[in-house]
Design a protein around this motif. Structure first.
Motif, PDB file in Angstrom:
ATOM      1  N   VAL A 188       0.857  -1.187   0.000  1.00 20.45           N
ATOM      2  CA  VAL A 188       0.000   0.000   0.000  1.00 20.45           C
ATOM      3  C   VAL A 188       0.896   1.241   0.000  1.00 20.45           C
ATOM      4  N   PHE A 189       0.493   2.225  -0.795  1.00 24.22           N
ATOM      5  CA  PHE A 189       1.213   3.492  -0.846  1.00 24.22           C
ATOM      6  C   PHE A 189       0.236   4.633  -0.587  1.00 24.22           C
ATOM      7  N   ASP A 190       0.710   5.657   0.092  1.00 24.31           N
ATOM      8  CA  ASP A 190       0.000   6.922   0.152  1.00 24.31           C
ATOM      9  C   ASP A 190       0.477   7.701  -1.061  1.00 24.31           C
ATOM     10  N   TRP A 203      -3.430   0.316  -3.361  1.00 24.89           N
ATOM     11  CA  TRP A 203      -2.762  -0.985  -3.179  1.00 24.89           C
ATOM     12  C   TRP A 203      -2.225  -1.473  -4.522  1.00 24.89           C
ATOM     13  N   PHE A 204      -1.028  -2.059  -4.491  1.00 24.08           N
ATOM     14  CA  PHE A 204      -0.395  -2.592  -5.700  1.00 24.08           C
ATOM     15  C   PHE A 204       0.218  -3.949  -5.393  1.00 24.08           C
ATOM     16  N   ALA A 205       0.403  -4.739  -6.434  1.00 22.63           N
ATOM     17  CA  ALA A 205       1.003  -6.063  -6.255  1.00 22.63           C
ATOM     18  C   ALA A 205       2.458  -5.941  -5.815  1.00 22.63           C
ATOM     19  N   SER A 206       3.140  -4.882  -6.256  1.00 24.63           N
ATOM     20  CA  SER A 206       4.549  -4.672  -5.902  1.00 24.63           C
ATOM     21  C   SER A 206       4.917  -3.235  -6.220  1.00 24.63           C
ATOM     22  N   SER A 207       6.122  -2.847  -5.838  1.00 21.41           N
ATOM     23  CA  SER A 207       6.607  -1.502  -6.179  1.00 21.41           C
ATOM     24  C   SER A 207       6.711  -1.346  -7.684  1.00 21.41           C
ATOM     25  N   ASN A 208       7.147  -2.419  -8.365  1.00 20.22           N
ATOM     26  CA  ASN A 208       7.255  -2.370  -9.829  1.00 20.22           C
ATOM     27  C   ASN A 208       5.879  -2.206 -10.477  1.00 20.22           C
ATOM     28  N   TYR A 247       3.323  -0.641  -9.231  1.00 19.34           N
ATOM     29  CA  TYR A 247       2.971   0.772  -9.076  1.00 19.34           C
ATOM     30  C   TYR A 247       3.672   1.594 -10.152  1.00 19.34           C
ATOM     31  N   ALA A 248       4.977   1.401 -10.306  1.00 22.24           N
ATOM     32  CA  ALA A 248       5.756   2.182 -11.272  1.00 22.24           C
ATOM     33  C   ALA A 248       5.220   1.970 -12.687  1.00 22.24           C
ATOM     34  N   ASP A 249       4.913   0.731 -13.039  1.00 22.76           N
ATOM     35  CA  ASP A 249       4.397   0.435 -14.382  1.00 22.76           C
ATOM     36  C   ASP A 249       3.040   1.111 -14.615  1.00 22.76           C
ATOM     37  N   GLN A 250       2.138   1.006 -13.624  1.00 22.72           N
ATOM     38  CA  GLN A 250       0.810   1.584 -13.788  1.00 22.72           C
ATOM     39  C   GLN A 250       0.871   3.116 -13.834  1.00 22.72           C
ATOM     40  N   ARG A 251       1.780   3.684 -13.072  1.00 19.38           N
ATOM     41  CA  ARG A 251       1.931   5.140 -13.068  1.00 19.38           C
ATOM     42  C   ARG A 251       2.455   5.613 -14.420  1.00 19.38           C
ATOM     43  N   GLU A 252       3.457   4.884 -14.956  1.00 17.26           N
ATOM     44  CA  GLU A 252       4.059   5.247 -16.254  1.00 17.26           C
ATOM     45  C   GLU A 252       3.030   5.199 -17.385  1.00 17.26           C
TER      46      GLU A 252
END
Length: 143
Positions: free
Chosen positions: A3-5, A17-22, A24-29
């Protein structure tokens, strides 16, 4: 799961909530992460306060018996001070409280006795009453 704020470009902070940090980065990109309040896709991680759970075998410190006694004595003192300006009406409490509420008796500070049924009826009628935290000895029974 992680989970990230997150914070959008308009300053709204939200949690995701994301499966992983990667992930999150992929979805943000790819623009898949957006602010639920305004739809902004300029998203950054917000500062998070860590949640550190208390140790499982630890308990919060209970107040000492002396601290409890002191608090009760202070509360009893406040009740006694309040009752100095109040008139004991005994078992007529419910009738007098109701009469004051209806405007057929002058408003005054009173205290007395009421059965549970009488007290419930007063509350249901909207009469402003409250139980006292400590029992009160009727004046005629005081030694």
């Amino acid at each position: 799961m992680i989970v990230f704020d997150l914070r959008c470009g308009h300053g709204h902070v939200f949690e995701a909530w994301f499966a992983s940090s990667n992930a999150y980065a992929d979805q943000r990109e790819t623009g898949q992460v957006e602010c639920p309040l305004c739809g902004d896709r300029r998203i950054e991680k917000a500062v998070m306060a860590p949640q550190i759970a208390a140790k499982g075998n630890s308990k919060p410190d209970a107040p000492s018996p002396q601290a409890i006694r002191a608090a009760l004595e202070q509360l009893a003192g406040q009740q006694a001070k309040m009752l100095e300006k109040s008139t004991w009406v005994g078992t007529a409490f419910a009738d007098q409280a109701r009469a004051m509420h209806e405007g057929t008796a002058p408003v005054a500070q009173i205290h007395g006795q009421a059965s549970l049924a009488e007290a419930k009826a007063l509350v249901e009628e909207g009469v402003p009453v409250a139980p006292l935290p400590f029992p009160v000895v009727p004046p005629k029974q005081v030694n």
